[in-house]
Write an enzyme that holds these catalytic residues in place. Structure first.
Site, PDB file in Angstrom:
ATOM      1  N   GLU A 151      -8.526   0.962   9.030  1.00 30.76           N
ATOM      2  CA  GLU A 151      -7.912   2.063   8.287  1.00 30.76           C
ATOM      3  C   GLU A 151      -6.552   2.381   8.900  1.00 30.76           C
ATOM      4  O   GLU A 151      -6.453   2.657  10.085  1.00 30.76           O
ATOM      5  CB  GLU A 151      -8.810   3.307   8.360  1.00 30.76           C
ATOM      6  CG  GLU A 151      -8.249   4.470   7.587  1.00 30.76           C
ATOM      7  CD  GLU A 151      -9.028   5.773   7.795  1.00 30.76           C
ATOM      8  OE1 GLU A 151      -9.245   6.162   8.946  1.00 30.76           O
ATOM      9  OE2 GLU A 151      -9.411   6.392   6.786  1.00 30.76           O
TER      10      GLU A 151
ATOM     11  N   LYS B 267     -12.797  24.647  14.394  1.00 29.25           N
ATOM     12  CA  LYS B 267     -11.768  24.059  15.260  1.00 29.25           C
ATOM     13  C   LYS B 267     -10.896  23.198  14.347  1.00 29.25           C
ATOM     14  O   LYS B 267     -11.217  22.047  14.059  1.00 29.25           O
ATOM     15  CB  LYS B 267     -12.433  23.229  16.348  1.00 29.25           C
ATOM     16  CG  LYS B 267     -11.652  23.133  17.646  1.00 29.25           C
ATOM     17  CD  LYS B 267     -10.264  22.547  17.515  1.00 29.25           C
ATOM     18  CE  LYS B 267     -10.293  21.044  17.441  1.00 29.25           C
ATOM     19  NZ  LYS B 267      -8.944  20.490  17.124  1.00 29.25           N
TER      20      LYS B 267
ATOM     21  N   CYS C 219      -8.236  10.256   2.829  1.00 29.85           N
ATOM     22  CA  CYS C 219      -9.371   9.399   3.197  1.00 29.85           C
ATOM     23  C   CYS C 219      -9.854   8.576   2.016  1.00 29.85           C
ATOM     24  O   CYS C 219     -10.371   7.485   2.181  1.00 29.85           O
ATOM     25  CB  CYS C 219     -10.499  10.261   3.721  1.00 29.85           C
ATOM     26  SG  CYS C 219     -11.028  11.488   2.527  1.00 29.85           S
TER      27      CYS C 219
ATOM     28  N   GLU D  27     -17.916  13.336   7.371  1.00 25.90           N
ATOM     29  CA  GLU D  27     -17.079  12.651   6.385  1.00 25.90           C
ATOM     30  C   GLU D  27     -16.003  11.920   7.177  1.00 25.90           C
ATOM     31  O   GLU D  27     -15.163  12.563   7.804  1.00 25.90           O
ATOM     32  CB  GLU D  27     -16.504  13.659   5.399  1.00 25.90           C
ATOM     33  CG  GLU D  27     -17.607  14.253   4.532  1.00 25.90           C
ATOM     34  CD  GLU D  27     -17.156  15.344   3.582  1.00 25.90           C
ATOM     35  OE1 GLU D  27     -15.967  15.679   3.575  1.00 25.90           O
ATOM     36  OE2 GLU D  27     -18.022  15.852   2.850  1.00 25.90           O
TER      37      GLU D  27
HETATM   38  N1  LIG Z   1     -14.524  11.085   4.489  1.00 26.91           N
HETATM   39  C1  LIG Z   1     -13.772  12.133   4.235  1.00 26.91           C
HETATM   40  O1  LIG Z   1     -14.064  12.974   3.417  1.00 26.91           O
HETATM   41  C2  LIG Z   1     -12.489  12.324   5.009  1.00 26.91           C
HETATM   42  C3  LIG Z   1     -11.597  13.292   4.566  1.00 26.91           C
HETATM   43  C4  LIG Z   1     -10.393  13.444   5.241  1.00 26.91           C
HETATM   44  C5  LIG Z   1     -10.114  12.675   6.359  1.00 26.91           C
HETATM   45  N2  LIG Z   1     -10.991  11.735   6.765  1.00 26.91           N
HETATM   46  C6  LIG Z   1     -10.664  10.899   7.928  1.00 26.91           C
HETATM   47  O2  LIG Z   1     -10.047  11.671   8.945  1.00 26.91           O
HETATM   48  C7  LIG Z   1      -9.148  10.879   9.696  1.00 26.91           C
HETATM   49  C8  LIG Z   1      -7.825  11.609   9.836  1.00 26.91           C
HETATM   50  O3  LIG Z   1      -8.018  12.825  10.448  1.00 26.91           O
HETATM   51  P1  LIG Z   1      -7.743  13.092  12.002  1.00 26.91           P
HETATM   52  O4  LIG Z   1      -6.787  12.077  12.526  1.00 26.91           O
HETATM   53  O5  LIG Z   1      -7.451  14.544  12.156  1.00 26.91           O
HETATM   54  O6  LIG Z   1      -9.161  12.759  12.650  1.00 26.91           O
HETATM   55  P2  LIG Z   1      -9.584  12.972  14.157  1.00 26.91           P
HETATM   56  O7  LIG Z   1     -10.963  12.421  14.260  1.00 26.91           O
HETATM   57  O8  LIG Z   1      -8.552  12.488  15.096  1.00 26.91           O
HETATM   58  O9  LIG Z   1      -9.603  14.544  14.355  1.00 26.91           O
HETATM   59  C9  LIG Z   1     -10.382  15.391  13.546  1.00 26.91           C
HETATM   60  C10 LIG Z   1     -10.750  16.623  14.316  1.00 26.91           C
HETATM   61  O10 LIG Z   1     -11.617  16.288  15.390  1.00 26.91           O
HETATM   62  C11 LIG Z   1     -11.143  16.865  16.593  1.00 26.91           C
HETATM   63  N3  LIG Z   1     -11.595  16.009  17.700  1.00 26.91           N
HETATM   64  C12 LIG Z   1     -11.010  14.869  18.170  1.00 26.91           C
HETATM   65  N4  LIG Z   1     -11.760  14.351  19.175  1.00 26.91           N
HETATM   66  C13 LIG Z   1     -12.830  15.170  19.349  1.00 26.91           C
HETATM   67  C14 LIG Z   1     -13.951  15.171  20.224  1.00 26.91           C
HETATM   68  N5  LIG Z   1     -14.124  14.207  21.136  1.00 26.91           N
HETATM   69  N6  LIG Z   1     -14.862  16.160  20.105  1.00 26.91           N
HETATM   70  C15 LIG Z   1     -14.701  17.126  19.177  1.00 26.91           C
HETATM   71  N7  LIG Z   1     -13.659  17.194  18.331  1.00 26.91           N
HETATM   72  C16 LIG Z   1     -12.734  16.226  18.405  1.00 26.91           C
HETATM   73  C17 LIG Z   1      -9.642  16.930  16.397  1.00 26.91           C
HETATM   74  O11 LIG Z   1      -9.058  17.825  17.282  1.00 26.91           O
HETATM   75  C18 LIG Z   1      -9.568  17.358  14.936  1.00 26.91           C
HETATM   76  O12 LIG Z   1      -9.789  18.747  14.802  1.00 26.91           O
HETATM   77  C19 LIG Z   1      -9.061   9.574   8.950  1.00 26.91           C
HETATM   78  O13 LIG Z   1      -9.876   8.614   9.575  1.00 26.91           O
HETATM   79  C20 LIG Z   1      -9.629   9.903   7.580  1.00 26.91           C
HETATM   80  O14 LIG Z   1     -10.157   8.829   6.857  1.00 26.91           O
HETATM   81  C21 LIG Z   1     -12.175  11.555   6.119  1.00 26.91           C
HETATM   82  O1  LIG Z   2      -8.378  13.196   2.472  1.00 34.61           O
HETATM   83  C1  LIG Z   2      -9.471  13.335   2.029  1.00 34.61           C
HETATM   84  C2  LIG Z   2      -9.771  14.170   0.945  1.00 34.61           C
HETATM   85  C3  LIG Z   2     -11.051  14.480   0.768  1.00 34.61           C
HETATM   86  C4  LIG Z   2     -11.444  15.282  -0.285  1.00 34.61           C
HETATM   87  C5  LIG Z   2     -12.539  16.020  -0.273  1.00 34.61           C
HETATM   88  O2  LIG Z   2     -13.315  16.138   0.790  1.00 34.61           O
HETATM   89  C6  LIG Z   2     -12.926  16.751  -1.442  1.00 34.61           C
HETATM   90  O3  LIG Z   2     -12.291  16.615  -2.476  1.00 34.61           O
HETATM   91  O4  LIG Z   2     -13.885  17.503  -1.325  1.00 34.61           O
END
Ligand SMILES: NC(=O)c1ccc[n+]([C@@H]2O[C@H](COP(=O)([O-])OP(=O)(O)OC[C@H]3O[C@@H](n4cnc5c(N)ncnc54)[C@H](O)[C@@H]3O)[C@@H](O)[C@H]2O)c1
Ligand SMILES: O=C/C=C/C=C(\O)C(=O)O
Length: 486
Positions: free
Chosen positions: A390, A178, A288, A254
């Site tokens: 964040e 998804k 992230c 993550e």
């Molecule tokens: N730690 C890491 O490796 C990493 C990497 C990239 C992004 N991030 C984090 O991701 C965030 C940005 O991404 P985003 O805004 O797309 O995140 P988000 O949590 O809003 O959405 C991520 C995904 O989850 C889905 N989703 C939302 N609510 C849901 C629910 N209740 N049940 C199931 N699925 C659901 C969304 O449709 C989307 O596909 C930031 O907080 C960032 O730090 C973390």
């Molecule tokens: O925005 C976040 C980027 C994350 C990177 C990875 O998960 C990776 O390099 O594997």
């Protein structure tokens, strides 16, 4: 304008109830695609296709056959490189150079590396003594977890989705992905690649839609999904964890970060400025692993703020394929509003705005885009909202520090624990500081330098579990022990 469909059982299909949603460009709000919106029935069809593939041709593949086909996937991504670059640029509006140098090649590498890992990592075995002196032999076999639900975000959509799909398939699982509703294009394109190289139908499935009351929620609650891997916001992770508790499904998360960058006075100044610039502003700060809290040792503080300001003021907002531009928009107007609300909050809480702080002036044809200015603040207290939450935008706060322990305490004073960067020429100090910061990844004199064999993940509220190299095998397989009495 294109129609983007689900990819279920090897076929591109629209939603059973005909529902769809709009994908608009973050650059100018132009309508890019009408995307099928998955309901319960679509998710159910995808999960059943994934289950059937496990019990069918894919389940009978040898490890060597899987390895070969995943190499094929990587090669086909490379062959269609330009299509992936175009699709990802359309989805995120970020500059072409990030796509060509980082995000799309990483997508291909994510398939190759885990094909290599699964081929080369041995399983454990123990020789056990027994009272009769003859002993026993214990050995482990790895089996796939089953159907893996992959829920992925929008910020580096292709990299982050393949980072999960690559190891899941290498380990013999099937997946239902998804992707974020903001970025449906590259995940869909991967369906074409899967068909082209002969990945059996049902192994890789995609259902589009939103989170709550939509495909994300239906997928994560589906009883026939055996494990869930998710990258996104911490609050979403909490909702998914609840869903996974039904039926005791395993999760790998993550999540968010509020990462610190620590610059000591003895660092290579230009490299430190360049590194912090990248870690705070690459992908318009929507990374992230990025840095939103910068700490600079007092003797070089003023010089550092001035140098970073100078660099930031040179950014050129514009279209992703415009070679004169190097700075993209926020992913959506909703996210733009969130980032701008933090810009206002920072001022309210007493920040000095070194540069930026609002919406840039932009040519008329891009006026509808989700633009924000890259922004630097100084002068905030450690407990200010902007220092705690964040933001996920192109912004950072810079504070001076006098003492190593003080800066370690500040870096650790957050509920998150994803990454840190430390800039110094003093090796002993670099190792000492790295060991004391509660994060999954510390970079010394670099940022986002990734070796895919290493453990990747977050501490505290930045994640659960580790992926990368053998750590991915831990999540994507079930280890069974066989004990043989000799
Ligand atoms: N730690 C890491 O490796 C990493 C990497 C990239 C992004 N991030 C984090 O991701 C965030 C940005 O991404 P985003 O805004 O797309 O995140 P988000 O949590 O809003 O959405 C991520 C995904 O989850 C889905 N989703 C939302 N609510 C849901 C629910 N209740 N049940 C199931 N699925 C659901 C969304 O449709 C989307 O596909 C930031 O907080 C960032 O730090 C973390
Ligand atoms: O925005 C976040 C980027 C994350 C990177 C990875 O998960 C990776 O390099 O594997």
């Amino acid at each position: 304008m294109q129609h983007i469909n689900h990819f279920i059982n090897g076929e591109f299909v629209s939603a059973v109830d005909g529902k769809s949603f709009e994908k608009r460009s973050p650059v100018d709000r132009r309508l890019i695609a009408q995307v099928s919106e998955g309901g319960k029935v679509d998710v159910d069809r995808a999960v059943h296709a994934a289950r059937a593939a496990l019990n069918g041709e894919w389940g009978a593949f040898t490890m060597e056959q899987r390895v070969e086909i995943l190499y094929g996937v990587a090669d086909e991504i490379t062959r269609r490189f330009d299509d992936f670059v175009e699709a990802e640029m359309a989805d995120t509006g970020q500059p072409k150079s990030i796509m060509t140098h980082a995000f799309i090649p990483r997508g291909a590498a994510n398939f190759k590396i885990f094909a290599d890992v699964i081929k080369n990592v041995p399983n454990e075995s123990f020789q056990t003594t027994t009272p009769d002196g003859l002993g026993a032999l214990n050995y482990a076999i790895r089996v796939p977890k089953g159907v893996v639900g992959v829920v992925s975000p929008w910020n580096a959509p292709f990299l982050l989705m393949t980072w999960k799909v690559g190891p899941a398939l290498a380990c013999g699982n099937t997946v239902v992905v998804k992707p974020s509703e903001e970025t449906p294009l590259t995940t869909t394109l991967l369906g074409e690649v899967m068909n082209k190289v002969g990945v059996p139908k049902g192994v890789f499935n995609v259902v589009h839609g939103f989170g709550p009351d939509s495909a994300g929620e239906y997928l994560t609650h589906h009883p026939k999904v055996d494990a869930i891997t998710f990258t996104g916001e911490t609050t979403t992770g909490a909702a998914i964890m609840k869903a996974a508790s039904e039926g005791m499904r395993d999760v790998s998360f993550e999540l968010g970060g509020k990462n610190a960058g620590i610059v000591f006075a003895d660092s290579d100044f230009d490299k430190a400025v360049d590194g912090i610039y990248k870690s705070s502003f690459l992908n318009s700060g929507q990374v992230c692993l990025g840095t939103e809290r910068v700490y600079v040792e007092r003797p070089i503080f003023d010089k550092f703020v001035e140098a970073l300001k100078k660099k930031v003021e040179k950014v050129r907002h514009g279209r992703p394929d415009d070679e004169n531009c190097n700075f993209g928009p926020m992913i959506s107007h909703e996210h733009q509003a969130k980032v701008l609300s933090y810009y206002a909050k920072a001022v309210e809480e007493g920040a000095t705005v070194v540069t930026g702080g609002g919406v840039p002036s932009i040519p008329e044809e891009l006026k509808e885009g989700a633009w924000v200015e890259p922004t630097i603040w100084t002068g905030l207290a450690e407990d200010a909202t902007v220092m705690k939450e964040e933001i996920f935008g192109p912004c950072c706060h810079i504070a001076p520090f006098d003492d190593e322990q003080q800066v370690i305490n500040w870096a650790n004073d957050t509920e998150y624990g994803l990454s840190t960067t430390v800039w110094t020429r003093d090796l002993s100090r670099a190792h000492r500081v790295a060991a004391k910061i509660n994060v999954g990844i510390t970079w010394i004199n670099s940022w986002f330098l990734r070796d895919l064999r290493t453990a990747f993940g977050g501490s505290k509220q930045s994640g659960i579990g580790r992926e990368g190299g053998v750590h991915s095998l831990e999540f994507y397989t079930e280890t069974r022990n066989v004990c043989v009495k000799l």
